[in-house]
Design an enzyme around this catalytic site. Structure first.
Site, PDB file in Angstrom:
ATOM      1  N   LYS A 176       0.838  -1.217   0.000  1.00  0.00           N
ATOM      2  CA  LYS A 176       0.000   0.000   0.000  1.00  0.00           C
ATOM      3  C   LYS A 176       0.868   1.261   0.000  1.00  0.00           C
ATOM      4  O   LYS A 176       0.612   2.193  -0.753  1.00  0.00           O
ATOM      5  CB  LYS A 176      -0.917   0.037   1.244  1.00  0.00           C
ATOM      6  CG  LYS A 176      -1.859  -1.145   1.346  1.00  0.00           C
ATOM      7  CD  LYS A 176      -2.736  -1.044   2.567  1.00  0.00           C
ATOM      8  CE  LYS A 176      -1.992  -1.105   3.894  1.00  0.00           C
ATOM      9  NZ  LYS A 176      -1.266  -2.365   4.146  1.00  0.00           N
ATOM     10  N   ARG A 204      -9.401   1.224   9.564  1.00  0.00           N
ATOM     11  CA  ARG A 204      -8.948  -0.156   9.725  1.00  0.00           C
ATOM     12  C   ARG A 204      -9.978  -1.009  10.434  1.00  0.00           C
ATOM     13  O   ARG A 204      -9.784  -2.210  10.592  1.00  0.00           O
ATOM     14  CB  ARG A 204      -7.688  -0.131  10.567  1.00  0.00           C
ATOM     15  CG  ARG A 204      -6.489  -0.766   9.918  1.00  0.00           C
ATOM     16  CD  ARG A 204      -5.366  -0.675  10.906  1.00  0.00           C
ATOM     17  NE  ARG A 204      -4.205  -1.354  10.472  1.00  0.00           N
ATOM     18  CZ  ARG A 204      -3.197  -0.781   9.836  1.00  0.00           C
ATOM     19  NH1 ARG A 204      -3.246   0.490   9.536  1.00  0.00           N
ATOM     20  NH2 ARG A 204      -2.147  -1.488   9.515  1.00  0.00           N
ATOM     21  N   ARG A 257      11.815  -5.705   3.794  1.00  0.00           N
ATOM     22  CA  ARG A 257      11.556  -4.252   3.790  1.00  0.00           C
ATOM     23  C   ARG A 257      12.585  -3.491   4.626  1.00  0.00           C
ATOM     24  O   ARG A 257      12.979  -3.919   5.700  1.00  0.00           O
ATOM     25  CB  ARG A 257      10.156  -3.965   4.332  1.00  0.00           C
ATOM     26  CG  ARG A 257       9.939  -2.466   4.527  1.00  0.00           C
ATOM     27  CD  ARG A 257       8.513  -2.095   4.672  1.00  0.00           C
ATOM     28  NE  ARG A 257       7.862  -2.743   5.786  1.00  0.00           N
ATOM     29  CZ  ARG A 257       6.554  -2.676   5.999  1.00  0.00           C
ATOM     30  NH1 ARG A 257       5.791  -2.025   5.153  1.00  0.00           N
ATOM     31  NH2 ARG A 257       6.023  -3.272   7.027  1.00  0.00           N
ATOM     32  N   ARG A 281      11.655  -2.066  10.463  1.00  0.00           N
ATOM     33  CA  ARG A 281      10.598  -1.629  11.380  1.00  0.00           C
ATOM     34  C   ARG A 281      10.447  -2.602  12.538  1.00  0.00           C
ATOM     35  O   ARG A 281      10.538  -3.804  12.366  1.00  0.00           O
ATOM     36  CB  ARG A 281       9.268  -1.527  10.617  1.00  0.00           C
ATOM     37  CG  ARG A 281       9.006  -0.154  10.080  1.00  0.00           C
ATOM     38  CD  ARG A 281       7.829  -0.068   9.167  1.00  0.00           C
ATOM     39  NE  ARG A 281       6.606  -0.729   9.610  1.00  0.00           N
ATOM     40  CZ  ARG A 281       5.453  -0.643   8.974  1.00  0.00           C
ATOM     41  NH1 ARG A 281       5.357   0.090   7.859  1.00  0.00           N
ATOM     42  NH2 ARG A 281       4.389  -1.272   9.403  1.00  0.00           N
TER      43      ARG A 281
HETATM   44  P1  AP5 Z   1       4.900  -1.538   1.623  1.00  0.00           P
HETATM   45  O1  AP5 Z   1       4.529  -0.638   0.494  1.00  0.00           O
HETATM   46  O2  AP5 Z   1       5.716  -0.988   2.733  1.00  0.00           O
HETATM   47  O3  AP5 Z   1       3.607  -2.296   2.196  1.00  0.00           O
HETATM   48  P2  AP5 Z   1       2.372  -1.779   3.059  1.00  0.00           P
HETATM   49  O4  AP5 Z   1       1.164  -2.459   2.532  1.00  0.00           O
HETATM   50  O5  AP5 Z   1       2.361  -0.288   3.100  1.00  0.00           O
HETATM   51  O6  AP5 Z   1       2.766  -2.403   4.459  1.00  0.00           O
HETATM   52  P3  AP5 Z   1       2.668  -1.849   5.924  1.00  0.00           P
HETATM   53  O7  AP5 Z   1       3.346  -2.889   6.777  1.00  0.00           O
HETATM   54  O8  AP5 Z   1       3.205  -0.455   6.008  1.00  0.00           O
HETATM   55  O9  AP5 Z   1       1.184  -1.864   6.193  1.00  0.00           O
HETATM   56  P4  AP5 Z   1       0.545  -1.870   7.553  1.00  0.00           P
HETATM   57  O10 AP5 Z   1      -0.863  -1.703   7.139  1.00  0.00           O
HETATM   58  O11 AP5 Z   1       0.830  -3.026   8.428  1.00  0.00           O
HETATM   59  O12 AP5 Z   1       1.290  -0.664   8.302  1.00  0.00           O
HETATM   60  P5  AP5 Z   1       0.806   0.709   8.883  1.00  0.00           P
HETATM   61  O13 AP5 Z   1       1.963   1.600   8.838  1.00  0.00           O
HETATM   62  O14 AP5 Z   1      -0.478   1.159   8.283  1.00  0.00           O
HETATM   63  O15 AP5 Z   1       5.638  -2.790   0.953  1.00  0.00           O
HETATM   64  C1  AP5 Z   1       6.200  -3.815   1.737  1.00  0.00           C
HETATM   65  C2  AP5 Z   1       7.559  -4.246   1.113  1.00  0.00           C
HETATM   66  O16 AP5 Z   1       7.310  -4.849  -0.152  1.00  0.00           O
HETATM   67  C3  AP5 Z   1       8.538  -3.086   0.849  1.00  0.00           C
HETATM   68  O17 AP5 Z   1       9.838  -3.506   1.119  1.00  0.00           O
HETATM   69  C4  AP5 Z   1       8.371  -2.788  -0.663  1.00  0.00           C
HETATM   70  O18 AP5 Z   1       9.552  -2.249  -1.238  1.00  0.00           O
HETATM   71  C5  AP5 Z   1       8.009  -4.171  -1.204  1.00  0.00           C
HETATM   72  N1  AP5 Z   1       7.103  -4.104  -2.349  1.00  0.00           N
HETATM   73  C6  AP5 Z   1       6.040  -3.273  -2.501  1.00  0.00           C
HETATM   74  N2  AP5 Z   1       5.419  -3.508  -3.670  1.00  0.00           N
HETATM   75  C7  AP5 Z   1       6.111  -4.533  -4.265  1.00  0.00           C
HETATM   76  C8  AP5 Z   1       5.940  -5.255  -5.483  1.00  0.00           C
HETATM   77  N3  AP5 Z   1       4.952  -4.952  -6.338  1.00  0.00           N
HETATM   78  N4  AP5 Z   1       6.797  -6.255  -5.761  1.00  0.00           N
HETATM   79  C9  AP5 Z   1       7.809  -6.577  -4.900  1.00  0.00           C
HETATM   80  N5  AP5 Z   1       8.031  -5.920  -3.738  1.00  0.00           N
HETATM   81  C10 AP5 Z   1       7.169  -4.925  -3.414  1.00  0.00           C
HETATM   82  O19 AP5 Z   1       0.452   0.312  10.397  1.00  0.00           O
HETATM   83  C11 AP5 Z   1       1.424  -0.107  11.312  1.00  0.00           C
HETATM   84  C12 AP5 Z   1       0.798  -0.240  12.703  1.00  0.00           C
HETATM   85  O20 AP5 Z   1       0.300   1.045  13.143  1.00  0.00           O
HETATM   86  C13 AP5 Z   1      -0.399  -1.164  12.809  1.00  0.00           C
HETATM   87  O21 AP5 Z   1       0.000  -2.506  12.999  1.00  0.00           O
HETATM   88  C14 AP5 Z   1      -1.095  -0.591  14.064  1.00  0.00           C
HETATM   89  O22 AP5 Z   1      -0.438  -0.974  15.238  1.00  0.00           O
HETATM   90  C15 AP5 Z   1      -0.912   0.900  13.896  1.00  0.00           C
HETATM   91  N6  AP5 Z   1      -1.993   1.544  13.136  1.00  0.00           N
HETATM   92  C16 AP5 Z   1      -1.847   2.305  12.018  1.00  0.00           C
HETATM   93  N7  AP5 Z   1      -3.026   2.734  11.591  1.00  0.00           N
HETATM   94  C17 AP5 Z   1      -3.953   2.243  12.448  1.00  0.00           C
HETATM   95  C18 AP5 Z   1      -5.363   2.317  12.518  1.00  0.00           C
HETATM   96  N8  AP5 Z   1      -6.059   2.999  11.597  1.00  0.00           N
HETATM   97  N9  AP5 Z   1      -5.993   1.661  13.510  1.00  0.00           N
HETATM   98  C19 AP5 Z   1      -5.322   0.972  14.446  1.00  0.00           C
HETATM   99  N10 AP5 Z   1      -3.982   0.848  14.438  1.00  0.00           N
HETATM  100  C20 AP5 Z   1      -3.301   1.479  13.451  1.00  0.00           C
END
Ligand code: AP5
Length: 249
Positions: free
Chosen positions: A42, A121, A160, A193
């Site tokens: 994402k 979420r 990552r 991370r």
């Molecule tokens: P990347 O683009 O980083 O993936 P992502 O889907 O953004 O993954 P996240 O882990 O950031 O999502 P998340 O939803 O867990 O994290 P968030 O920060 O929202 O890609 C991943 C890897 O793959 C990278 O290395 C990239 O280079 C590679 N890649 C990408 N596309 C590719 C492709 N096509 N081919 C090959 N490789 C590829 O949340 C983190 C934490 O914050 C949560 O766990 C929670 O504790 C808290 N939080 C945040 N928002 C909320 C909320 N709304 N409610 C409650 N808790 C929340």
């Protein structure tokens, strides 16, 4: 397209902070939500969409990670508690997350549009977002839901690396930086991370299945959901996204 690069000042600072974004004549301001399991890509798509179509990338995860760089005395108790939930891979409580988005009204009303990543979420967060947009007389254009088999997600997450300064995302084999462990964009140090440890990944996947996956149905029923296969290169997926968006009225 928007004029001005998005430094996301308003998103990181909140309150009355502003980003001075204006929409170029004839350009469209997209208001989008990204859905998908942790690690599906994402953030990677958000970077491409924001750069090429203009909406500002609003990631709640980035707000929490940015808070980690503050002195503990500058963090509110709710924010300090949120960082502990995040470290374990658990969802931060709805009230805290909704409060954080509410404290950033300038982002939802940004003339360049927005791209919410990681929020909502839960159904409760989705209802809160709907209320905030209604108060601003705004509507979402679409909810982009990215789908990928779990083995590929785990491989993306395990390689990552994230810039500790500007939050740019890399992958050790798929998108390596030019210099090992150094961000191409700002020279910041690349880190793994805290929630990319195997035990936290397991908890995040469970939280996704239980709380976030049902949101796809929530938005499908409201006619907003676009499902996009997340296989292939980031560029392939971006092209699918643009085609799917263009097919909407
Ligand atoms: P990347 O683009 O980083 O993936 P992502 O889907 O953004 O993954 P996240 O882990 O950031 O999502 P998340 O939803 O867990 O994290 P968030 O920060 O929202 O890609 C991943 C890897 O793959 C990278 O290395 C990239 O280079 C590679 N890649 C990408 N596309 C590719 C492709 N096509 N081919 C090959 N490789 C590829 O949340 C983190 C934490 O914050 C949560 O766990 C929670 O504790 C808290 N939080 C945040 N928002 C909320 C909320 N709304 N409610 C409650 N808790 C929340």
């Amino acid at each position: 397209m928007t004029q001005a690069t998005h430094d996301r000042t308003a998103w990181f600072k909140g309150g009355t902070a502003n980003c001075q974004v204006t929409l170029a004549p004839g350009a469209r301001a997209y208001r989008l939500v990204l859905l998908g399991a942790p690690g599906v890509g994402k953030g990677t798509q958000a970077e491409l969409i924001s750069e090429r179509l203009g909406p500002c990338h609003l990631s709640t995860g980035d707000v929490f990670r940015n808070a980690k760089t503050l002195d503990p005395s500058e963090r509110t108790p709710a924010l300090s508690a949120a960082l502990e939930f995040m470290k374990r891979g658990e969802l931060v409580p709805d009230d805290t997350v909704i409060g954080i988005v509410r404290e950033r009204p300038n982002c939802l009303r940004c003339p360049g549009g927005f791209l919410l990543d990681g929020f909502p979420r839960t159904v409760e967060q989705a209802e809160a977002l709907s209320g905030m947009l209604k108060d601003l007389s705004m509507k979402l254009d679409a909810v982009l839901s990215y789908d990928l088999p779990i083995e590929q997600i785990v491989s993306r997450l395990s390689g990552r690396r994230t810039c500790s300064s500007c939050k740019a995302v890399y992958h050790v084999t798929g998108k390596p930086p030019k210099v090992a462990d150094v961000c191409d964009q700002c020279g910041g140090k690349l880190i793994i991370r805290e929630d990319d440890r195997p035990e936290s990944i397991r908890v995040r996947m469970q939280a996704y299945e239980t709380s976030t996956a049902p949101l796809a149905e929530y938005y499908r029923q409201r006619g907003l959901l676009i499902s996009i296969p997340a296989e292939g290169s980031p560029e392939d997926i971006y092209k699918r996204t643009v085609v799917a968006l263009a097919a909407r009225p």
